[in-house]
Design a protein around this motif. Structure first.
Motif, PDB file in Angstrom:
ATOM      1  N   ASN A  32       0.793  -1.231   0.000  1.00  0.00           N
ATOM      2  CA  ASN A  32       0.000   0.000   0.000  1.00  0.00           C
ATOM      3  C   ASN A  32       0.824   1.280   0.000  1.00  0.00           C
ATOM      4  O   ASN A  32       0.283   2.359   0.261  1.00  0.00           O
ATOM      5  N   HIS A  33       2.126   1.163  -0.253  1.00  0.00           N
ATOM      6  CA  HIS A  33       2.986   2.334  -0.254  1.00  0.00           C
ATOM      7  C   HIS A  33       4.002   2.236  -1.394  1.00  0.00           C
ATOM      8  O   HIS A  33       4.355   1.145  -1.828  1.00  0.00           O
ATOM      9  N   ASP A  34       4.470   3.390  -1.848  1.00  0.00           N
ATOM     10  CA  ASP A  34       5.697   3.417  -2.636  1.00  0.00           C
ATOM     11  C   ASP A  34       6.842   3.187  -1.660  1.00  0.00           C
ATOM     12  O   ASP A  34       6.834   3.741  -0.541  1.00  0.00           O
ATOM     13  N   THR A  35       7.813   2.392  -2.038  1.00  0.00           N
ATOM     14  CA  THR A  35       8.875   2.045  -1.092  1.00  0.00           C
ATOM     15  C   THR A  35      10.254   2.083  -1.748  1.00  0.00           C
ATOM     16  O   THR A  35      10.395   1.872  -2.952  1.00  0.00           O
ATOM     17  N   ILE A  36      11.242   2.364  -0.919  1.00  0.00           N
ATOM     18  CA  ILE A  36      12.648   2.205  -1.282  1.00  0.00           C
ATOM     19  C   ILE A  36      13.323   1.515  -0.105  1.00  0.00           C
ATOM     20  O   ILE A  36      13.167   1.946   1.051  1.00  0.00           O
ATOM     21  N   PHE A  37      14.073   0.448  -0.403  1.00  0.00           N
ATOM     22  CA  PHE A  37      14.854  -0.202   0.646  1.00  0.00           C
ATOM     23  C   PHE A  37      16.322  -0.056   0.280  1.00  0.00           C
ATOM     24  O   PHE A  37      16.773  -0.526  -0.751  1.00  0.00           O
ATOM     25  N   ASN A  80      12.284  -3.128  -4.639  1.00  0.00           N
ATOM     26  CA  ASN A  80      12.802  -1.762  -4.758  1.00  0.00           C
ATOM     27  C   ASN A  80      14.087  -1.566  -3.946  1.00  0.00           C
ATOM     28  O   ASN A  80      14.248  -0.575  -3.229  1.00  0.00           O
ATOM     29  N   LEU A  81      14.990  -2.534  -4.095  1.00  0.00           N
ATOM     30  CA  LEU A  81      16.283  -2.462  -3.422  1.00  0.00           C
ATOM     31  C   LEU A  81      17.240  -1.585  -4.217  1.00  0.00           C
ATOM     32  O   LEU A  81      17.314  -1.687  -5.440  1.00  0.00           O
ATOM     33  N   GLU A 305      15.691  -0.813 -14.657  1.00  0.00           N
ATOM     34  CA  GLU A 305      14.689   0.236 -14.889  1.00  0.00           C
ATOM     35  C   GLU A 305      14.342   0.952 -13.590  1.00  0.00           C
ATOM     36  O   GLU A 305      14.249   2.185 -13.547  1.00  0.00           O
ATOM     37  N   LEU A 306      14.182   0.157 -12.510  1.00  0.00           N
ATOM     38  CA  LEU A 306      13.864   0.741 -11.208  1.00  0.00           C
ATOM     39  C   LEU A 306      15.020   1.602 -10.715  1.00  0.00           C
ATOM     40  O   LEU A 306      14.823   2.749 -10.285  1.00  0.00           O
TER      41      LEU A 306
END
Length: 328
Positions: A32-37, A80-81, A305-306
């Protein structure tokens, strides 16, 4: 959607405290969120080369540890690593943030004092660590940060820096808010007054995600508890057992209800046996995916791409920041 960021240093093996405190909660936020790890590889050398006579073995171990951490996180389902060192704009922003903050802000921080004492001195990176962490959060204009309670001090500094920047140059950064993991901090299996730590020299103090079922069982069955056989939750008088109960309920995803705890197990041995089973089952699924990736030699940095998209966001935001502060 709001952007949530979190991260981990690629030093040592990822353990159960990391999993319950950061990885599992972050995985749940992804829907439910945009994330970056962030794999904080730059943070990981803040003290490792300090006073070192040779860096060859350190760099070799770091490369190995980075690969292991990356594959472990992927096996846990983290998306999204991105590697901190892939985004040079982070260090550029850290410099700008360092220019609007006082030295005393960093010298007073408890983690700096502890590391300085442990190392009998301090590298520049140890004292500037919090400003790079602030840049990690602010460069991408993160709205929320998943942290453990031991990182609150650093997030408060990050919030102060965002407020300070906005007060000087006008509103630019959102003020990032904390998301605290539901599971309290997981402690050392031999001494519940200390947190479970990658840096602990004794393997018996921690459960690594990649531990074999036999090792997990041995560590849990030998974990320190008192001589009382009845199972009940008491954080003050039965710290070690309370820590293990938190691990159990963190794994199964349930809230600790004291009445249920008392009814659930007849004695500590039965509880430890059940704890072994749930931990082995959960870690086994991750370990299987990890070794499948290792066998197939699937180590490759996350989707190009990410990464390119995130890099572009970082570049765009830094260009805006540079213009705001007066750079060409």
């Amino acid at each position: 959607m709001k952007l949530v960021i979190s991260g981990i240093q690629p030093t040592g093996l990822v353990h159960l405290g990391n999993y319950l405190g950061t990885i599992k909660p972050f995985k749940n936020l992804q829907a439910n969120h945009d994330t970056i790890f962030l794999i904080a590889d730059q943070h990981s050398i803040s003290s490792s080369y300090f006073k070192a006579s040779s860096g060859q073995s350190i760099s070799y171990n770091l490369i190995s540890s980075i690969k292991t951490t990356f594959l472990t996180l992927k096996a846990c389902g983290i998306k999204n690593l991105i590697f901190q060192s892939q985004v040079p704009e982070l260090c550029q922003l850290a410099w700008i943030l360092g220019c609007i903050s006082s030295m005393s802000s960093y010298e007073k921080m408890s983690q700096f004092q502890a590391k300085k004492e442990a190392l009998t001195g301090s590298s520049l990176a140890i004292i500037s660590y919090p400003v790079l962490m602030a840049a990690d959060i602010l460069l991408f204009k993160s709205h929320q940060v998943l942290i453990g309670d031991d990182q609150r001090e650093h997030l408060c500094l990050c919030q102060d820096l965002a407020i300070r920047f906005n007060s000087i140059f006008g509103e630019y950064f959102p003020i990032p808010q904390e998301i605290l993991a539901k599971t309290p901090r997981i402690m050392n299996l031999r001494d519940a007054s200390k947190k479970m730590s990658k840096s602990s020299r004794s393997e018996s103090t921690k459960i690594n995600i990649l531990d074999s079922p036999d090792n997990i069982r041995k560590k849990i069955m030998k974990a320190k508890t008192d001589c009382i056989m009845e199972v009940y939750y008491d954080e003050v008088n039965r710290m070690e057992l309370a820590n293990m109960i938190r691990i159990y309920y963190g794994i199964v995803g349930e809230d600790i209800v004291e009445k249920e705890v008392r009814k659930r197990w007849k004695d500590v041995l039965e509880f430890k046996s059940d704890l072994c089973d749930v931990v082995i089952l959960e870690m086994g699924k991750i370990r299987e995916k990890y070794y499948e990736a290792v066998y197939e030699d699937k180590f490759e940095k996350d989707e190009e791409e990410l990464v390119d998209k995130l890099k572009e966001v970082g570049r765009k935001n830094l260009e805006e920041i540079k213009k705001i502060v007066g750079f060409f």
